[in-house]
Write an enzyme that holds these catalytic residues in place. Sequence first.
Site, PDB file in Angstrom:
ATOM      1  N   ILE A   6       0.843  -1.196   0.000  1.00 40.52           N
ATOM      2  CA  ILE A   6       0.000   0.000   0.000  1.00 40.52           C
ATOM      3  C   ILE A   6       0.879   1.248   0.000  1.00 40.52           C
ATOM      4  CG2 ILE A   6      -1.856   1.227   1.175  1.00 40.52           C
ATOM      5  CD1 ILE A   6      -2.668  -1.521   0.126  1.00 40.52           C
ATOM      6  N   ASP A  18      -5.685   9.751  16.068  1.00 42.44           N
ATOM      7  CA  ASP A  18      -6.816   9.091  16.738  1.00 42.44           C
ATOM      8  C   ASP A  18      -8.135   9.635  16.208  1.00 42.44           C
ATOM      9  OD1 ASP A  18      -8.414   7.660  18.479  1.00 42.44           O
ATOM     10  OD2 ASP A  18      -8.046   9.004  20.167  1.00 42.44           O
ATOM     11  N   GLU A  73     -17.204   6.712  18.531  1.00 41.23           N
ATOM     12  CA  GLU A  73     -16.419   5.806  19.382  1.00 41.23           C
ATOM     13  C   GLU A  73     -15.998   6.500  20.662  1.00 41.23           C
ATOM     14  OE1 GLU A  73     -12.554   4.127  20.919  1.00 41.23           O
ATOM     15  OE2 GLU A  73     -13.032   6.117  20.132  1.00 41.23           O
ATOM     16  N   GLU A  74     -15.722   7.797  20.543  1.00 49.16           N
ATOM     17  CA  GLU A  74     -15.146   8.515  21.670  1.00 49.16           C
ATOM     18  C   GLU A  74     -16.099   8.625  22.866  1.00 49.16           C
ATOM     19  OE1 GLU A  74     -12.161   8.993  21.868  1.00 49.16           O
ATOM     20  OE2 GLU A  74     -11.290   9.351  19.898  1.00 49.16           O
TER      21      GLU A  74
END
Length: 331
Positions: free
Chosen positions: A58, A151, A185-186
């Site tokens: 990649i 993140d 998600e957080e």
Amino acid sequence: MFTVFTTFAAATATPRRRAALAAGTCTALAAALLGPAAVAQASSAPAPTRTPQAAPDIDGAAVKADLGELQKIADANGGTRAHGTAGYKASVEFIKAKLDAAGFTTKLQEFTSGGAKGYNVIADWPGGDSGEVVMAGAHLDSVDAGPGINDNGSGSAGILEVALAVAKADLKPAKHLRFAWWGDEEAGMVGSSHYVDDLGADGLSKIDGYLNFDMIGSPNPGYFVYDDDTRLEKVFTDWFAAKKIATEPETEGDGRSDHAPFKDRGVKVGGLYSGGERTKTQQQAEQWGGSAGEEFDACYHRSCDTLKNVDDKALDTNTDAIANAVWELSS
């Protein structure tokens, strides 16, 4: 009568014709002596062994370019891509547009969290056994405080480029391939939990393995491999060992990322992580480089988690490891 005909034909035939007649005579005699079933068994060749197609390398620059687009989105929307913000919705649209153009079947799964509408992006690659699904996922949202480029722009961009490589190779996997970008998600894996609940027991039973990628480009990186399932862990550790890169079991993120809802419902999970707020030890610095006594990501959940907060080598290496796992596990 068959013997007389064969003898006459053989005497008048060309060498190639005589060889063919001889082979036919042997087959006929075998059928007469052993029966048709025995001849069929003796002449049948073993089924060809399926050789897995090698995963591509990649392009790390392409992954970094995707992160650049996520940075631009954050810059244009108050410096964040958090759930419920315009920055998150723009991130969703960016990911989905690339997948649609590549030929994936994509859908936005909506949910509500904290009074705001959230979205998961689910992308299926055509083909493969729908009863055996290999999934790769990453959360797309940032915290309110910053753009969330490591993140978790890093994991999101990494699996995006792997998905695009699947399309470019026109991969024909034996198992069905699905990619997912999770919302919110957080706030506690809200999007992935919604997906798991909606899928139900029957849908979950068809998932052969879920791979999670949350932070794969930390600026002071380590190479941590989820150790929740031996088979999935080995795919990664063998790949890194072949590259002479040491790995350690991932423990910092246990129960803290989007693999948790899957694992809690009995799905086998695996994944990679490059480190967060914990401090790198001297031994880890000796095996991986970087700075001992400093955090793996000093900008974790801060406004400085920008495009400058990424180690290009770790990002590229981990993305190649993801591609290898997707190719191997889906073959």
